[in-house]
Design a protein around this motif. Structure first.
Motif, PDB file in Angstrom:
ATOM      1  N   ALA A 159     -67.944  25.495  18.405  1.00 41.34           N
ATOM      2  CA  ALA A 159     -68.362  24.370  19.247  1.00 41.34           C
ATOM      3  C   ALA A 159     -67.229  23.834  20.108  1.00 41.34           C
ATOM      4  CB  ALA A 159     -68.919  23.253  18.357  1.00 41.34           C
ATOM      5  N   GLY A 160     -65.996  24.010  19.682  1.00 43.39           N
ATOM      6  CA  GLY A 160     -64.843  23.562  20.448  1.00 43.39           C
ATOM      7  C   GLY A 160     -64.171  24.738  21.146  1.00 43.39           C
ATOM      8  N   ALA A 161     -62.841  24.820  21.024  1.00 43.54           N
ATOM      9  CA  ALA A 161     -62.071  25.895  21.639  1.00 43.54           C
ATOM     10  C   ALA A 161     -61.890  27.040  20.650  1.00 43.54           C
ATOM     11  CB  ALA A 161     -60.720  25.379  22.096  1.00 43.54           C
ATOM     12  N   GLY A 162     -61.819  28.255  21.187  1.00 46.49           N
ATOM     13  CA  GLY A 162     -61.570  29.405  20.328  1.00 46.49           C
ATOM     14  C   GLY A 162     -60.160  29.376  19.775  1.00 46.49           C
ATOM     15  N   VAL A 163     -59.159  29.470  20.666  1.00 44.49           N
ATOM     16  CA  VAL A 163     -57.750  29.273  20.306  1.00 44.49           C
ATOM     17  C   VAL A 163     -57.299  28.028  21.052  1.00 44.49           C
ATOM     18  CG1 VAL A 163     -55.428  30.237  20.340  1.00 44.49           C
ATOM     19  CG2 VAL A 163     -57.408  31.759  20.008  1.00 44.49           C
ATOM     20  N   PHE A 164     -56.902  27.001  20.317  1.00 47.29           N
ATOM     21  CA  PHE A 164     -56.604  25.690  20.892  1.00 47.29           C
ATOM     22  C   PHE A 164     -55.144  25.357  20.654  1.00 47.29           C
ATOM     23  CE2 PHE A 164     -58.012  20.928  20.831  1.00 47.29           C
ATOM     24  CZ  PHE A 164     -57.504  20.769  22.110  1.00 47.29           C
ATOM     25  N   LEU A 165     -54.351  25.395  21.733  1.00 37.95           N
ATOM     26  CA  LEU A 165     -52.946  24.985  21.692  1.00 37.95           C
ATOM     27  C   LEU A 165     -52.910  23.527  22.116  1.00 37.95           C
ATOM     28  CD1 LEU A 165     -51.350  28.175  23.311  1.00 37.95           C
ATOM     29  CD2 LEU A 165     -52.127  27.805  20.952  1.00 37.95           C
ATOM     30  N   ASP A 166     -52.824  22.644  21.158  1.00 37.58           N
ATOM     31  CA  ASP A 166     -53.166  21.238  21.315  1.00 37.58           C
ATOM     32  C   ASP A 166     -51.935  20.347  21.177  1.00 37.58           C
ATOM     33  OD1 ASP A 166     -54.468  18.780  21.353  1.00 37.58           O
ATOM     34  OD2 ASP A 166     -55.408  19.020  19.392  1.00 37.58           O
ATOM     35  N   GLU A 167     -51.388  19.924  22.315  1.00 39.10           N
ATOM     36  CA  GLU A 167     -50.204  19.051  22.325  1.00 39.10           C
ATOM     37  C   GLU A 167     -49.116  19.626  21.415  1.00 39.10           C
ATOM     38  OE1 GLU A 167     -51.159  14.937  21.720  1.00 39.10           O
ATOM     39  OE2 GLU A 167     -52.651  14.911  23.313  1.00 39.10           O
ATOM     40  N   VAL A 168     -48.850  20.912  21.598  1.00 37.10           N
ATOM     41  CA  VAL A 168     -47.930  21.634  20.727  1.00 37.10           C
ATOM     42  C   VAL A 168     -46.658  21.983  21.483  1.00 37.10           C
ATOM     43  CG1 VAL A 168     -48.993  23.870  21.284  1.00 37.10           C
ATOM     44  CG2 VAL A 168     -47.734  23.614  19.155  1.00 37.10           C
ATOM     45  N   GLY A 169     -45.546  21.955  20.777  1.00 34.89           N
ATOM     46  CA  GLY A 169     -44.308  22.525  21.277  1.00 34.89           C
ATOM     47  C   GLY A 169     -44.218  23.952  20.764  1.00 34.89           C
ATOM     48  N   LEU A 170     -44.210  24.929  21.682  1.00 40.63           N
ATOM     49  CA  LEU A 170     -44.364  26.318  21.246  1.00 40.63           C
ATOM     50  C   LEU A 170     -43.675  27.264  22.219  1.00 40.63           C
ATOM     51  CD1 LEU A 170     -45.719  28.573  19.556  1.00 40.63           C
ATOM     52  CD2 LEU A 170     -47.784  28.229  20.915  1.00 40.63           C
ATOM     53  N   HIS A 171     -42.828  28.118  21.675  1.00 45.74           N
ATOM     54  CA  HIS A 171     -42.275  29.229  22.439  1.00 45.74           C
ATOM     55  C   HIS A 171     -42.699  30.523  21.748  1.00 45.74           C
ATOM     56  CE1 HIS A 171     -38.823  27.178  24.855  1.00 45.74           C
ATOM     57  NE2 HIS A 171     -39.832  26.350  24.673  1.00 45.74           N
ATOM     58  N   GLN A 172     -43.071  31.490  22.536  1.00 42.51           N
ATOM     59  CA  GLN A 172     -43.439  32.820  22.079  1.00 42.51           C
ATOM     60  C   GLN A 172     -44.747  32.809  21.270  1.00 42.51           C
ATOM     61  OE1 GLN A 172     -40.000  31.889  20.842  1.00 42.51           O
ATOM     62  NE2 GLN A 172     -39.264  32.379  22.884  1.00 42.51           N
ATOM     63  N   ILE A 173     -45.849  33.062  21.973  1.00 43.74           N
ATOM     64  CA  ILE A 173     -47.134  33.288  21.319  1.00 43.74           C
ATOM     65  C   ILE A 173     -47.815  34.462  21.999  1.00 43.74           C
ATOM     66  CG2 ILE A 173     -48.128  31.387  22.691  1.00 43.74           C
ATOM     67  CD1 ILE A 173     -50.302  31.189  20.489  1.00 43.74           C
ATOM     68  N   ASN A 174     -48.263  35.409  21.209  1.00 44.08           N
ATOM     69  CA  ASN A 174     -48.968  36.585  21.699  1.00 44.08           C
ATOM     70  C   ASN A 174     -50.395  36.560  21.165  1.00 44.08           C
ATOM     71  OD1 ASN A 174     -46.200  37.141  22.070  1.00 44.08           O
ATOM     72  ND2 ASN A 174     -46.593  39.320  22.157  1.00 44.08           N
ATOM     73  N   ILE A 175     -51.362  36.627  22.088  1.00 36.06           N
ATOM     74  CA  ILE A 175     -52.782  36.727  21.737  1.00 36.06           C
ATOM     75  C   ILE A 175     -53.244  38.073  22.262  1.00 36.06           C
ATOM     76  CG2 ILE A 175     -55.057  35.666  21.932  1.00 36.06           C
ATOM     77  CD1 ILE A 175     -53.609  33.014  22.594  1.00 36.06           C
ATOM     78  N   ILE A 176     -53.535  39.003  21.352  1.00 36.03           N
ATOM     79  CA  ILE A 176     -53.634  40.415  21.715  1.00 36.03           C
ATOM     80  C   ILE A 176     -54.891  41.034  21.107  1.00 36.03           C
ATOM     81  CG2 ILE A 176     -52.473  42.655  21.572  1.00 36.03           C
ATOM     82  CD1 ILE A 176     -49.897  41.114  20.912  1.00 36.03           C
ATOM     83  N   GLY A 177     -55.585  41.828  21.893  1.00 36.88           N
ATOM     84  CA  GLY A 177     -56.603  42.725  21.372  1.00 36.88           C
ATOM     85  C   GLY A 177     -57.717  42.050  20.609  1.00 36.88           C
ATOM     86  N   SER A 178     -58.125  40.860  21.035  1.00 31.39           N
ATOM     87  CA  SER A 178     -59.123  40.101  20.295  1.00 31.39           C
ATOM     88  C   SER A 178     -60.368  39.857  21.139  1.00 31.39           C
ATOM     89  CB  SER A 178     -58.531  38.762  19.843  1.00 31.39           C
ATOM     90  OG  SER A 178     -57.477  38.963  18.906  1.00 31.39           O
ATOM     91  N   HIS A 179     -61.456  39.599  20.458  1.00 37.12           N
ATOM     92  CA  HIS A 179     -62.687  39.145  21.100  1.00 37.12           C
ATOM     93  C   HIS A 179     -62.769  37.634  20.925  1.00 37.12           C
ATOM     94  CE1 HIS A 179     -64.944  42.858  22.137  1.00 37.12           C
ATOM     95  NE2 HIS A 179     -64.105  43.390  21.267  1.00 37.12           N
TER      96      HIS A 179
END
Length: 426
Positions: A159-179
């Motif tokens: 109902a919301g977001a699939g992958v939700f990066l929410d007010e996050v401090g983040l370096h280096q994220i890989n989202i690969i080969g997914s449906h």
């Protein structure tokens, strides 16, 4: 392998297994392997990374966590608040908290505020072969994290977001080969986060929209006062259905006055189709498009407003002749600076009207170069310029080869200054 029955775990989909599974998790070193079954939860399973290296697996995805309460089914929480530099990950983080893994696991929601997985203060969290469905958010990344890896996952019908990066401090994220599909509030949503090195590669990202919302997007980046830079969106299929305010890719920066918070983004080798606007940019800087195929942009293929340093090269804008056709498609740039369009192939675009606009339209832009493009059979005109400054249009082929041509003119310029048109053929 841990004998779950000695902790009182039932796995029958009826009994509340929350407390029993939490005991099993707390008392098991390393991997907790769930045997086939349905494990009903009413509170999050807390994976405390400062208690040692952890992994949870689900026996080839034959184990389901059924979240019947609010919050995430699994919450990974570490203590890492630094960067990815070796000197900041040494000691306990490197020895005991590195690379927590969830794999071969299904998570389903049975509560309107149930989430799949939440990740906070983690170093190298890795999710692989995980399915999340019927939750609020699929994977919710918050607080501070480094080196996140999401691969070979199915994030479906949330109902919301699939992958939700929410007010996050983040370096280096890989989202690969997914449906990542049928998530109402975005397939991959980046919201007011401070992010560097976001890689979205080789995914099928489809039908992430909400017909009742003002805005929808398959990939949605909105910075607020934070910044999101160094992003690659490559080799994905990104498509939906046209919805009001919908985009396949939506990038919104800080403001017209501070236009560099969303930038250094490469969009390459994607199939991008079937939304009101395929790509929408506002207050963005340093965006490169190359090798993409666009079709069925109901209003626009690319719509950029008040953005700078945009390069669109070697892309195709076309349609499927055997599908019904009502999309306008076309490229519209408004109040942008530093726009280079080169080597584009545009076919049968309906954008514009007999009075205004065309397949490529620029309004009040500065520093425009349009070169070596083929614009075939535009409904009204190939290129339309209004009140632009410092413009070069060169070596373009603009032709209407239909039996009943409708093109009004190849190029129209109204009120531009310092404009050069050379070597074009129509």
């Amino acid at each position: 392998m841990t004998d779950l029955s000695r902790f009182g775990v039932r796995g029958d989909g009826v009994a509340d297994d929350t407390a029993a599974l939490q005991r099993a998790l707390d008392e098991t070193a390393g991997e907790l392997r769930l045997t086939p079954g349905i494990y009903r939860l009413t509170r999050p399973l807390e994976v405390r990374l400062d208690q040692g290296r952890r992994a949870i697996s689900g026996s080839g995805a034959t184990a389901r966590l059924l979240m019947a309460g609010p919050g995430p089914a699994v919450r990974l929480t570490g203590t890492h608040r630094g960067s990815a530099a070796p000197e900041q990950t040494a000691g306990e983080v490197a020895d005991s908290q590195r690379m927590p893994v969830l794999f071969d696991l299904e998570i389903a929601g049975e509560h309107p505020e149930a989430d799949g997985v939440e990740i906070a203060y983690a170093w190298q969290p890795t999710l692989s072969r995980v399915q999340v469905q019927r939750c609020r958010h699929g994977i919710h990344v918050v607080a501070n994290n480094r080196n996140v890896l999401i691969s070979d996952c199915h994030i479906y019908h949330n109902a919301g977001a699939g992958v939700f990066l929410d007010e996050v401090g983040l370096h280096q994220i890989n989202i690969i080969g997914s449906h990542i599909s049928y998530n109402r509030c975005g397939g991959i949503k980046v919201w007011r986060s401070e992010i560097r090195n976001l890689q979205i590669t080789g995914n099928d990202i489809e039908y992430n929209f909400d017909r009742d919302a003002d805005v929808s997007a398959d990939i949605w980046i909105e910075t607020g006062t934070s910044s999101v830079r160094e992003v690659t969106i490559a080799s994905n299929t990104i498509q939906a259905v046209p919805t009001p305010g919908g985009s396949n890719i939506r990038v919104i920066g800080h403001s017209a006055e501070v236009g560099h918070k969303a930038g250094m983004i490469s969009i390459a080798g994607n199939i991008i189709s079937s939304q009101e606007t395929n790509v929408y940019l506002q207050w963005a800087r340093g965006i490169t498009f190359t090798g993409n195929t666009f079709f069925n942009g109901q209003r626009h293929s690319i719509h950029a407003r008040q953005s700078t340093h945009l390069l669109v090269g070697s892309c195709v804008f076309d349609h499927n002749p055997d599908y019904p056709r009502d999309a306008q498609d076309g490229l519209l740039f408004e109040e942008c600076e530093g726009v280079t369009l080169t080597g584009l192939h545009l076919v049968d675009l309906l954008a514009g009207s007999p009075e205004r606009g065309g397949a490529i339209e620029l309004r009040a832009c500065r520093g425009v170069s349009i070169t070596d493009c083929q614009i075939l059979n535009p409904a009204h005109r190939g290129i339309a310029l209004e009140r632009c400054d410092r413009v070069l249009v060169a070596n373009c082929l603009i032709a209407d080869t239909r039996a009943q041509p409708s093109m009004v003119e190849a190029i129209r310029d109204e009120g531009s200054t310092r404009a050069c048109f050379t070597g074009n053929l129509s």
